[in-house]
Design an enzyme around this catalytic site. Structure first.
Site, PDB file in Angstrom:
ATOM      1  N   GLU A 199      -3.557   5.377  12.004  1.00 35.99           N
ATOM      2  CA  GLU A 199      -2.789   5.667  10.488  1.00 35.99           C
ATOM      3  C   GLU A 199      -3.385   5.697   9.976  1.00 35.99           C
ATOM      4  O   GLU A 199      -4.487   5.135   9.949  1.00 35.99           O
ATOM      5  CB  GLU A 199      -1.728   4.139  10.861  1.00 35.99           C
ATOM      6  CG  GLU A 199      -0.550   4.982   9.397  1.00 35.99           C
ATOM      7  CD  GLU A 199       0.856   3.582   9.730  1.00 35.99           C
ATOM      8  OE1 GLU A 199       0.716   2.858  11.187  1.00 35.99           O
ATOM      9  OE2 GLU A 199       1.004   3.542   8.717  1.00 35.99           O
ATOM     10  N   GLN A 236      -5.974  -2.497   7.662  1.00 38.18           N
ATOM     11  CA  GLN A 236      -4.614  -3.168   7.329  1.00 38.18           C
ATOM     12  C   GLN A 236      -4.785  -3.800   8.125  1.00 38.18           C
ATOM     13  O   GLN A 236      -4.020  -4.285   7.942  1.00 38.18           O
ATOM     14  CB  GLN A 236      -4.095  -2.307   6.215  1.00 38.18           C
ATOM     15  CG  GLN A 236      -2.972  -2.407   5.425  1.00 38.18           C
ATOM     16  CD  GLN A 236      -1.838  -1.450   5.010  1.00 38.18           C
ATOM     17  OE1 GLN A 236      -2.696  -1.260   3.768  1.00 38.18           O
ATOM     18  NE2 GLN A 236      -1.217  -1.207   5.259  1.00 38.18           N
ATOM     19  N   GLU A 237      -4.022  -3.283   9.263  1.00 34.74           N
ATOM     20  CA  GLU A 237      -3.684  -3.597  10.423  1.00 34.74           C
ATOM     21  C   GLU A 237      -3.832  -3.119  12.074  1.00 34.74           C
ATOM     22  O   GLU A 237      -4.231  -2.142  12.416  1.00 34.74           O
ATOM     23  CB  GLU A 237      -2.109  -2.549  10.324  1.00 34.74           C
ATOM     24  CG  GLU A 237      -1.361  -3.262   9.382  1.00 34.74           C
ATOM     25  CD  GLU A 237      -0.385  -2.343   9.325  1.00 34.74           C
ATOM     26  OE1 GLU A 237       0.634  -1.621   9.367  1.00 34.74           O
ATOM     27  OE2 GLU A 237       0.230  -2.509   8.143  1.00 34.74           O
ATOM     28  N   HIS A 283      -3.026  -6.805   2.491  1.00 38.35           N
ATOM     29  CA  HIS A 283      -1.914  -7.718   3.475  1.00 38.35           C
ATOM     30  C   HIS A 283      -2.281  -8.767   3.240  1.00 38.35           C
ATOM     31  O   HIS A 283      -2.035  -9.595   4.259  1.00 38.35           O
ATOM     32  CB  HIS A 283      -1.592  -7.013   3.932  1.00 38.35           C
ATOM     33  CG  HIS A 283      -0.679  -5.623   4.632  1.00 38.35           C
ATOM     34  ND1 HIS A 283      -0.357  -5.036   5.599  1.00 38.35           N
ATOM     35  CD2 HIS A 283      -0.459  -4.947   2.979  1.00 38.35           C
ATOM     36  CE1 HIS A 283       0.265  -4.046   4.787  1.00 38.35           C
ATOM     37  NE2 HIS A 283       0.704  -4.276   3.458  1.00 38.35           N
ATOM     38  N   ASP A 343       1.519   8.354   7.678  1.00 40.02           N
ATOM     39  CA  ASP A 343       2.024   7.343   6.439  1.00 40.02           C
ATOM     40  C   ASP A 343       2.360   7.522   5.498  1.00 40.02           C
ATOM     41  O   ASP A 343       3.877   9.117   5.245  1.00 40.02           O
ATOM     42  CB  ASP A 343       1.495   6.091   6.591  1.00 40.02           C
ATOM     43  CG  ASP A 343       2.165   4.895   5.845  1.00 40.02           C
ATOM     44  OD1 ASP A 343       3.395   5.134   5.520  1.00 40.02           O
ATOM     45  OD2 ASP A 343       1.939   3.701   6.050  1.00 40.02           O
ATOM     46  N   LYS A 350       7.156  -0.598  13.796  1.00 37.32           N
ATOM     47  CA  LYS A 350       5.885  -0.761  13.691  1.00 37.32           C
ATOM     48  C   LYS A 350       6.769  -2.423  12.892  1.00 37.32           C
ATOM     49  O   LYS A 350       7.400  -1.614  11.988  1.00 37.32           O
ATOM     50  CB  LYS A 350       5.565  -0.174  12.826  1.00 37.32           C
ATOM     51  CG  LYS A 350       3.485  -0.794  12.823  1.00 37.32           C
ATOM     52  CD  LYS A 350       2.884   0.535  12.298  1.00 37.32           C
ATOM     53  CE  LYS A 350       2.754   0.279  10.438  1.00 37.32           C
ATOM     54  NZ  LYS A 350       2.075   0.250   9.849  1.00 37.32           N
ATOM     55  N   GLU A 361       2.539  -9.931   6.709  1.00 38.44           N
ATOM     56  CA  GLU A 361       3.027  -9.362   7.971  1.00 38.44           C
ATOM     57  C   GLU A 361       2.671  -9.606   9.586  1.00 38.44           C
ATOM     58  O   GLU A 361       3.160  -9.995  10.181  1.00 38.44           O
ATOM     59  CB  GLU A 361       2.577  -7.605   8.314  1.00 38.44           C
ATOM     60  CG  GLU A 361       2.794  -6.845   7.359  1.00 38.44           C
ATOM     61  CD  GLU A 361       2.832  -5.300   7.705  1.00 38.44           C
ATOM     62  OE1 GLU A 361       1.742  -5.086   8.960  1.00 38.44           O
ATOM     63  OE2 GLU A 361       2.882  -3.993   7.404  1.00 38.44           O
ATOM     64  N   SER A 415       0.900  -1.581  -0.459  1.00 38.84           N
ATOM     65  CA  SER A 415       0.215   0.235  -0.067  1.00 38.84           C
ATOM     66  C   SER A 415       0.960   1.278  -0.369  1.00 38.84           C
ATOM     67  O   SER A 415       1.337   1.915   1.089  1.00 38.84           O
ATOM     68  CB  SER A 415      -0.945   0.405   1.996  1.00 38.84           C
ATOM     69  OG  SER A 415       0.090  -0.135   2.793  1.00 38.84           O
ATOM     70  N   HIS A 450       9.218  -0.799   9.173  1.00 38.43           N
ATOM     71  CA  HIS A 450       8.870  -2.267   8.341  1.00 38.43           C
ATOM     72  C   HIS A 450       7.826  -1.739   7.004  1.00 38.43           C
ATOM     73  O   HIS A 450       7.546  -0.731   6.798  1.00 38.43           O
ATOM     74  CB  HIS A 450       8.432  -3.211   8.555  1.00 38.43           C
ATOM     75  CG  HIS A 450       7.708  -3.527   9.331  1.00 38.43           C
ATOM     76  ND1 HIS A 450       6.309  -5.055   9.351  1.00 38.43           N
ATOM     77  CD2 HIS A 450       6.699  -3.347   8.876  1.00 38.43           C
ATOM     78  CE1 HIS A 450       5.440  -4.523   9.457  1.00 38.43           C
ATOM     79  NE2 HIS A 450       5.075  -3.825   8.946  1.00 38.43           N
ATOM     80  N   ARG A 451       7.811  -2.203   5.800  1.00 35.47           N
ATOM     81  CA  ARG A 451       7.932  -2.856   4.772  1.00 35.47           C
ATOM     82  C   ARG A 451       6.823  -4.449   4.967  1.00 35.47           C
ATOM     83  O   ARG A 451       6.741  -4.886   5.726  1.00 35.47           O
ATOM     84  CB  ARG A 451       8.183  -1.958   3.387  1.00 35.47           C
ATOM     85  CG  ARG A 451       9.068  -0.904   3.294  1.00 35.47           C
ATOM     86  CD  ARG A 451       8.236   0.376   4.224  1.00 35.47           C
ATOM     87  NE  ARG A 451       6.710   0.068   2.589  1.00 35.47           N
ATOM     88  CZ  ARG A 451       6.080   1.052   1.424  1.00 35.47           C
ATOM     89  NH1 ARG A 451       7.246   2.484   2.014  1.00 35.47           N
ATOM     90  NH2 ARG A 451       5.118   1.250   1.655  1.00 35.47           N
ATOM     91  N   SER A 452       5.462  -4.017   4.217  1.00 35.94           N
ATOM     92  CA  SER A 452       4.477  -5.530   4.216  1.00 35.94           C
ATOM     93  C   SER A 452       5.338  -6.536   3.090  1.00 35.94           C
ATOM     94  O   SER A 452       6.007  -7.473   3.701  1.00 35.94           O
ATOM     95  CB  SER A 452       3.280  -5.193   3.142  1.00 35.94           C
ATOM     96  OG  SER A 452       3.340  -4.445   2.177  1.00 35.94           O
ATOM     97  N   ASP A 477      -3.904   0.794  11.612  1.00 31.63           N
ATOM     98  CA  ASP A 477      -3.800   1.705  10.644  1.00 31.63           C
ATOM     99  C   ASP A 477      -4.845   1.207   9.102  1.00 31.63           C
ATOM    100  O   ASP A 477      -4.893   0.130   9.258  1.00 31.63           O
ATOM    101  CB  ASP A 477      -2.070   0.797   9.806  1.00 31.63           C
ATOM    102  CG  ASP A 477      -1.830   1.285   8.678  1.00 31.63           C
ATOM    103  OD1 ASP A 477      -2.620   2.697   7.937  1.00 31.63           O
ATOM    104  OD2 ASP A 477      -0.273   1.569   8.032  1.00 31.63           O
ATOM    105  N   LYS A 523       9.277   4.979   7.560  1.00 32.98           N
ATOM    106  CA  LYS A 523      10.154   4.360   6.712  1.00 32.98           C
ATOM    107  C   LYS A 523      11.172   4.216   5.917  1.00 32.98           C
ATOM    108  O   LYS A 523      11.106   5.775   4.553  1.00 32.98           O
ATOM    109  CB  LYS A 523       9.083   3.694   5.723  1.00 32.98           C
ATOM    110  CG  LYS A 523       8.204   3.317   6.916  1.00 32.98           C
ATOM    111  CD  LYS A 523       6.318   3.262   5.807  1.00 32.98           C
ATOM    112  CE  LYS A 523       5.836   2.449   6.754  1.00 32.98           C
ATOM    113  NZ  LYS A 523       3.993   2.697   5.596  1.00 32.98           N
TER     114      LYS A 523
HETATM  115  P1  PGA Z   1       3.005  -1.140   3.401  1.00 32.06           P
HETATM  116  O1  PGA Z   1       2.397  -1.047   4.098  1.00 32.06           O
HETATM  117  O2  PGA Z   1       4.455  -1.416   3.601  1.00 32.06           O
HETATM  118  O3  PGA Z   1       2.184  -1.929   2.540  1.00 32.06           O
HETATM  119  O4  PGA Z   1       3.347   0.010   2.253  1.00 32.06           O
HETATM  120  C1  PGA Z   1       2.637  -0.543   4.934  1.00 32.06           C
HETATM  121  C2  PGA Z   1       2.200   0.584   6.240  1.00 32.06           C
HETATM  122  O5  PGA Z   1       0.801   0.975   5.339  1.00 32.06           O
HETATM  123  O6  PGA Z   1       1.976   0.519   6.738  1.00 32.06           O
HETATM  124 ZN    ZN Z   2       0.557   2.346   6.783  1.00 25.02          ZN
END
Ligand code: PGA
Ligand code: ZN
Length: 425
Positions: free
Chosen positions: A286, A163-164, A155, A313, A389, A205, A42, A366-368, A242, A338
């Protein structure tokens, strides 16, 4: 002075089985540093651009041979002989060679891998750990983990809109205890999912990815797991979300599939967040609103900005320019950091400095799509980050970061500090 003797890049695989870039730097002294870069799913529209080959006969276009070639044939010869401790000069030189604002010519994946590997090599040359090299001797604070236990959005196939879903062990006295709380809740959640007939397979993740009936059900199950593991919601453990709202924002509306594909306006979505914050001990949201919805962003801050962390983000993409604007406009009150969103170590440090000046919390993330590289664990300590995170407490590419933090905690011993006040800003 220890100068760059050689730089070599290679194509490796990330945790989703997609190619990514690994770089090794060898210095004149023989000291060396290796680092690999991650990839998001994302992705914020304003992120630095990774370079992919586009050759559909190799990895369906996702190969990174061009980025690897750019390191070996263009960046390496230009950086040879430079003092490796001159991180800003090294990063600026690469930016100049690239010549674009988002590093699309060399590829942010190429540039960041070199930038990180230089920092790792410089730390080795100095005979200090990476967190000390980048953060100085006062870098002794371990970040509060935001542990992702249920994956949705891009994810997972769970078709949860959000998403999270994360747990934040705010009551833990140390990093290692926070991690233990998280692990025990993660396992309790697995058992609860099993008794309800849900799968305990995990997403990108490492959080579970069950086919739930609503976003609320995810919160309810996590609350149940917290209690089942013997912890007190709101005292020992808080929640974080998130939304990655850009992924369900279309034509000015937010399309939540788990409410029967009914669209919501930003005002209605914010009302939903307010209900959740009222009902559950949520301390952080987020990307609750898409980055392309400035009115919604203002409304979210007005509604909840005084109460919880409103994390940017996709909104700020670790870019000092965007962070400065968000500070000025008050469109969030905390940020994700990031490295691959901005493409160099020194630019990420500049982003952190801006957050510090605004008294923002920031989570190194991190990233996914990750690798087993642990750079971000050291970086979080070096930058005195309030949070880290880095996903769930399973999958090797996630636990690699947690395990590195455990190592750092052990190394620091009695000097180790832990977390900031996660509830106040
Ligand atoms: P991404 O997701 O690494 O797929 O962008 C992580 C996030 O949105 O925090
Ligand atoms: Zn995010």
């Amino acid at each position: 002075m220890d100068c760059i003797g050689s730089i070599r890049a290679m194509e490796i695989l990330d945790s989703r089985g997609n190619p990514t870039v690994r770089v090794s730097v060898v210095l004149d002294s023989g000291a060396r540093g290796t680092s690999s870069v991650p990839a998001g799913a994302s992705i914020g529209v304003n992120e630095a651009a990774e370079l992919r080959d586009g050759d559909m006969f190799r990895y369906r276009g996702r190969g990174v041979r061009k980025a690897v070639g750019n390191v070996n044939d263009v960046l390496a010869p230009a950086l040879m002989g430079m003092d490796v401790t001159r991180q800003v000069e090294i990063d600026d030189a690469m930016r100049e060679i690239d010549g674009t604002a988002n590093l699309e010519r060399m590829g942010a994946n190429a540039v960041l891998a070199v930038s990180q590997a230089c920092a790792v090599a410089a730390a080795a040359s100095n005979g200090v750990p990476l967190y000390t090299y980048l953060g100085g001797k006062d870098a002794v604070r371990l970040p509060m983990p935001m542990i992702n236990v249920i994956n949705g959005g891009k994810h997972a196939d769970s078709s949860l809109d959000m998403q999270e879903f994360m747990i934040v062990p705010i009551g833990a006295p140390s990093f290692s205890e926070a991690l233990r709380y998280g692990v025990e809740i993660f396992h309790a959640l697995a058992r609860i999912l099993g008794t309800r007939g849900y799968t305990s397979a995990v997403g990108d993740e490492g959080g579970f990815a069950p086919l739930l009936t609503s976003n609320e059900e995810a919160f309810d199950l996590i609350m149940e797991a917290i209690v089942a593991a013997g912890y007190r919601p709101g005292v020992d453990i808080c929640l974080a979300l998130d939304a990655a709202a850009a992924s369900f924002f279309r034509d000015g509306n937010y399309w939540l599939s788990r409410t029967g594909y009914r669209s919501k306006t930003s005002v209605q979505l914010i009302e939903l967040y307010q209900q959740w914050v009222h009902k559950y001990p949520i301390v952080s949201i987020e990307d609750g609103i898409a980055e392309s919805d400035p009115a919604g962003l203002r409304e979210l801050m007005t509604a909840l900005g005084h109460q919880i962390q409103i994390m940017g983000d996709d909104l700020v993409v670790t870019n000092p320019e965007f962070i400065a604007r968000a500070i000025e406009q008050g469109s969030c009150n905390a940020a994700l950091i990031k490295l691959n969103q901005i493409g160099t170590v020194s630019a990420a440090i500049a982003a952190v400095e801006l957050c510090c000046r605004a008294h923002w919390h920031y989570a190194v993330a991190h990233r996914s799509g990750e690798t087993e590289d642990t750079f971000i664990a050291d970086f979080a300590v070096a930058m005195n980050a309030s949070h880290i995170k880095t996903g769930s407490v399973c999958r090797g590419e996630r636990t690699a970061k947690y395990n590195r933090l455990l190592e750092i905690e052990g190394e620091l011993g009695a000097r180790a500090l832990f977390g900031h006040d996660a509830r106040s800003r």
